[in-house]
Design a protein around this motif. Structure first.
Motif, PDB file in Angstrom:
ATOM      1  N   ALA A 135       1.259   2.435  -1.422  1.00 24.66           N
ATOM      2  CA  ALA A 135       0.035   2.880  -0.730  1.00 24.66           C
ATOM      3  C   ALA A 135      -1.211   2.433  -1.483  1.00 24.66           C
ATOM      4  O   ALA A 135      -2.202   1.998  -0.865  1.00 24.66           O
ATOM      5  CB  ALA A 135       0.056   4.399  -0.585  1.00 24.66           C
ATOM      6  N   ALA A 136      -1.194   2.534  -2.806  1.00 21.94           N
ATOM      7  CA  ALA A 136      -2.349   2.105  -3.602  1.00 21.94           C
ATOM      8  C   ALA A 136      -2.551   0.594  -3.509  1.00 21.94           C
ATOM      9  O   ALA A 136      -3.693   0.111  -3.448  1.00 21.94           O
ATOM     10  CB  ALA A 136      -2.158   2.526  -5.058  1.00 21.94           C
ATOM     11  N   THR A 137      -1.452  -0.164  -3.469  1.00 25.39           N
ATOM     12  CA  THR A 137      -1.537  -1.625  -3.364  1.00 25.39           C
ATOM     13  C   THR A 137      -2.117  -2.038  -2.016  1.00 25.39           C
ATOM     14  O   THR A 137      -2.961  -2.942  -1.930  1.00 25.39           O
ATOM     15  CB  THR A 137      -0.147  -2.253  -3.556  1.00 25.39           C
ATOM     16  N   THR A 154      -8.432  -2.769  -1.960  1.00 21.95           N
ATOM     17  CA  THR A 154      -9.845  -3.134  -1.761  1.00 21.95           C
ATOM     18  C   THR A 154     -10.694  -1.940  -1.297  1.00 21.95           C
ATOM     19  O   THR A 154     -11.912  -2.068  -1.150  1.00 21.95           O
ATOM     20  CB  THR A 154      -9.964  -4.257  -0.717  1.00 21.95           C
ATOM     21  N   VAL A 155     -10.057  -0.823  -1.069  1.00 26.73           N
ATOM     22  CA  VAL A 155     -10.787   0.362  -0.603  1.00 26.73           C
ATOM     23  C   VAL A 155     -11.524   1.007  -1.774  1.00 26.73           C
ATOM     24  O   VAL A 155     -11.003   1.097  -2.886  1.00 26.73           O
ATOM     25  CB  VAL A 155      -9.805   1.375   0.035  1.00 26.73           C
ATOM     26  N   VAL A 186      -6.928   3.607 -10.282  1.00 25.14           N
ATOM     27  CA  VAL A 186      -6.522   2.700  -9.220  1.00 25.14           C
ATOM     28  C   VAL A 186      -5.441   3.322  -8.349  1.00 25.14           C
ATOM     29  O   VAL A 186      -5.377   3.072  -7.136  1.00 25.14           O
ATOM     30  CB  VAL A 186      -6.044   1.348  -9.813  1.00 25.14           C
ATOM     31  N   LEU A 187      -4.603   4.164  -8.923  1.00 26.50           N
ATOM     32  CA  LEU A 187      -3.550   4.812  -8.134  1.00 26.50           C
ATOM     33  C   LEU A 187      -4.115   5.895  -7.218  1.00 26.50           C
ATOM     34  O   LEU A 187      -3.464   6.288  -6.239  1.00 26.50           O
ATOM     35  CB  LEU A 187      -2.491   5.413  -9.060  1.00 26.50           C
ATOM     36  N   VAL A 242      -6.560   7.975  -0.629  1.00 21.75           N
ATOM     37  CA  VAL A 242      -7.781   7.767   0.162  1.00 21.75           C
ATOM     38  C   VAL A 242      -7.428   7.745   1.647  1.00 21.75           C
ATOM     39  O   VAL A 242      -6.508   7.043   2.072  1.00 21.75           O
ATOM     40  CB  VAL A 242      -8.475   6.449  -0.242  1.00 21.75           C
ATOM     41  N   LYS A 243      -8.162   8.503   2.445  1.00 20.57           N
ATOM     42  CA  LYS A 243      -7.891   8.592   3.876  1.00 20.57           C
ATOM     43  C   LYS A 243      -8.530   7.402   4.598  1.00 20.57           C
ATOM     44  O   LYS A 243      -9.748   7.248   4.604  1.00 20.57           O
ATOM     45  CB  LYS A 243      -8.463   9.893   4.436  1.00 20.57           C
ATOM     46  N   THR A 244      -7.669   6.541   5.177  1.00 20.68           N
ATOM     47  CA  THR A 244      -8.178   5.350   5.862  1.00 20.68           C
ATOM     48  C   THR A 244      -7.698   5.247   7.304  1.00 20.68           C
ATOM     49  O   THR A 244      -8.057   4.301   7.996  1.00 20.68           O
ATOM     50  CB  THR A 244      -7.741   4.075   5.114  1.00 20.68           C
TER      51      THR A 244
END
Length: 589
Positions: free
Chosen positions: A266-268, A272-273, A306-307, A312-314
């Protein structure tokens, strides 16, 4: 045992989410505590007797009975021991994701016992081992090689045993620690001493193996020498099963590898977020989701930010696209321990020498105690056990209270400081070993024993300092290592955390095999091998000096890594109020 009651006078249930085998909450007065731990500790005494009854003298069986050379036999020992200590990763996964610790342990114990039975048969039946060799036999020079059948059955039994230990090792110590409720002040205090006394009890079994069993193998026979550990293992399993009515259990919380993979993926995907300035904007479940026992909410931390992007809600809300802050923090905790884990590999490599090169050194020395008794070379490992037992008692009874007054730390010194002390002692150990071996080689040259490889007129007890110091180092490093990886692992990943300590020993043994083969090959190509079958013509002193250099470099790496390590949040039970009855995880002081 008197019932433990809460303020209302009712018997109190545990608050850490532990249950019985049927999944029902358990009363503190009925299960767990030192009563349950007594069965676990007795199991470990007998199981350690079984394991070290095989591993302590294995190199001599390989060289004397299967006729393997020093390097080949040493590598076979360390490769097998490495497998024994690496398979716990699989056992921890099965326990945490599927079967739970208790049933994983029971099934693995059956596999373990099966391997021990086959191993005993392989050293007992004449059709499964090479013929007798030595003076007054048909093979006086012991030159008859073991057949593929002999080797196949023997090593098949060893690796079946290794698979079994993969399910028992990461779970038995965790089962023991689970008997103490993290949220009860008195039980929490008892838990601090559990790992010290756990190691203390382990080495009673080890001491018996390194003295009585090793002597029987060398002087009575390998059949009885392997049958007794097999019987001991059967007894230990029976003792553990007898304690079933007293155990507290944890419900499997799902695969820790899957949880960690989801966070990383999910972090990967959202690399860019941009992270929100307020961590409270990250995804987290409602407080009600953490209100039941055994649920832990962890607040966001600034480490490895970074993790945090995994929370983050996208838009997409599937588990591989959006994770909670708690899941992110659990993953951070496991990843943050990896640099510390890596720095424990070299000390584990040093530890691997006890049952390989240290024992082979002992075979070249005068082993007589009086006119009739000869001490088995592998019995010197008993001094590792004895010095560790004494060191643990002195540490727990005197050093910890003294340092607690100075530092205010309940443990006296931090776990990483304790580990670092053990690593520093390892530098001293290998320095002493190198100087001792230089002395042994000098006496061999003075007596013209280099070419013949005959016994050197020096007492075997010149090796005693390196064995004793290894026990002192273990009292610091090994105990702290187990406690550190258990303590720092998230609540749902305790078995995986414990398996980190096992992984350290496994990789250390494989690294020992790699270093031994590589150094032997390079030095042989340059004209004179450091490790030969004839130890009097070898240069183990150079090899041990090489280990001193590795230890120094590793200690420097550990110092840097530990300086930047951030201890995980500590579980605290907040007073319940009208708007918050949740268990939080707050930073340690």
């Amino acid at each position: 045992m008197a019932a433990v009651c809460d303020d209302s006078g009712l018997e109190e249930y545990t608050k850490d989410g532990t249950v019985d085998l049927k999944g029902n909450p358990v009363l503190r007065s009925k299960r767990g505590g030192w009563t349950a731990c007594s069965f676990v500790v007795v199991y470990e005494v007998f199981e350690r007797m079984a394991y070290y009854g095989i591993s302590s003298n294995l190199i001599l069986y390989l060289t004397n009975k299967l006729h393997q050379g020093t390097v080949t036999a040493s590598n076979n020992v360390t490769n097998w021991v490495g497998a024994v200590w690496l398979t716990p990763i699989l056992g921890a996964y099965v326990a945490d994701a599927h079967l739970g610790r208790y049933w994983t342990f029971i099934i693995a114990s059956v596999i373990y016992l099966s391997g021990m039975c086959l191993l005993t048969l392989s050293v007992s039946l004449s059709s499964l081992k090479p013929p007798p060799c030595g003076p007054n036999t048909a093979d006086p020079s012991c030159s008859t090689d073991a057949t593929p059948l002999h080797l196949g059955v023997f090593f098949c039994a060893l690796y079946i045993l290794a698979v079994g230990t993969g399910g028992t090792k990461p779970n038995i110590s965790t089962i023991g620690a689970d008997q103490f409720d993290e949220f009860h002040p008195r039980e929490r205090t008892h838990k601090l001493s559990f790992f010290n006394w756990w190691m203390f009890s382990i080495f009673f079994g080890t001491l018996f193996a390194n003295t009585v069993l090793v002597y029987i193998q060398d002087n009575v026979g390998w059949t009885l020498g392997y049958a007794l550990p097999t019987l001991g293992l059967a007894i230990s399993i029976s003792v553990f099963v007898a304690g079933t009515p007293f155990y507290r259990h944890r419900i499997p919380a799902g695969s820790p590898f899957t949880k960690m993979a989801r966070v990383i993926v999910a972090a990967t995907r959202k690399c860019t977020v941009r992270l929100p300035s307020d961590p409270k904007e990250l995804h987290e479940l409602d407080l009600d989701a953490y209100a039941e026992p055994g649920k832990y909410r962890i607040d966001s931390t600034p480490t490895w930010r970074v993790l945090n992007k995994a929370a983050v809600k996208t838009g997409p809300t599937n588990p591989w696209a959006l994770c909670t802050v708690t899941q992110v923090e659990e993953t951070k905790q496991m990843l943050l321990m990896i640099p510390i884990l890596i720095t424990t590999f070299i000390p584990s490599t040093m530890y691997a020498q006890i049952n390989t090169l240290f024992v082979k050194q002992g075979t070249t020395l005068d082993r007589h105690i009086g006119p009739d008794f000869k001490i088995p070379p592998a019995s010197l490992a008993a001094f590792v056990t004895l010095s560790m037992l004494v060191s643990i008692v002195l540490y727990d009874r005197y050093f910890v209270p003294f340092m607690r007054r100075l530092t205010g730390n309940p443990r006296g010194i931090s776990l990483l400081q304790r580990m670092g002390t053990g690593m520093a002692i390892h530098i001293v150990i290998m320095s002493v070993a190198s100087l001792t071996e230089r002395r042994r080689l000098a006496v061999a040259r003075e007596n013209g024993l280099v070419e013949s490889g005959a016994g050197v007129p020096l007492t075997i007890f010149i090796l005693l300092p390196q064995f004793v110091l290894m026990g002192v180092a273990d009292a610091f490093l090994e105990v702290a290592k187990i406690e550190f990886f258990y303590d720092q692992a998230p609540e749902g990943m305790k078995s995986l955390g414990t398996s980190y300590a096992m992984t350290s020993l496994g990789v250390g043994n494989f690294l020992s095999s790699f270093l031994l083969s590589t150094v032997e090959r390079i030095t042989r190509q340059r004209g004179h091998g450091w490790i030969l079958n004839n130890l009097n013509a070898s240069h183990l002193d150079y090899y041990y000096a090489f280990f001193v250099v590795l230890d120094c470099l590793n200690f420097a790496s550990f110092y840097v890594v530990s300086r930047y390590y951030v201890y995980r949040a500590e579980t605290t039970h907040q007073e319940e109020s009208m708007n918050d009855g949740v268990l939080h995880l707050n930073p340690k002081p």
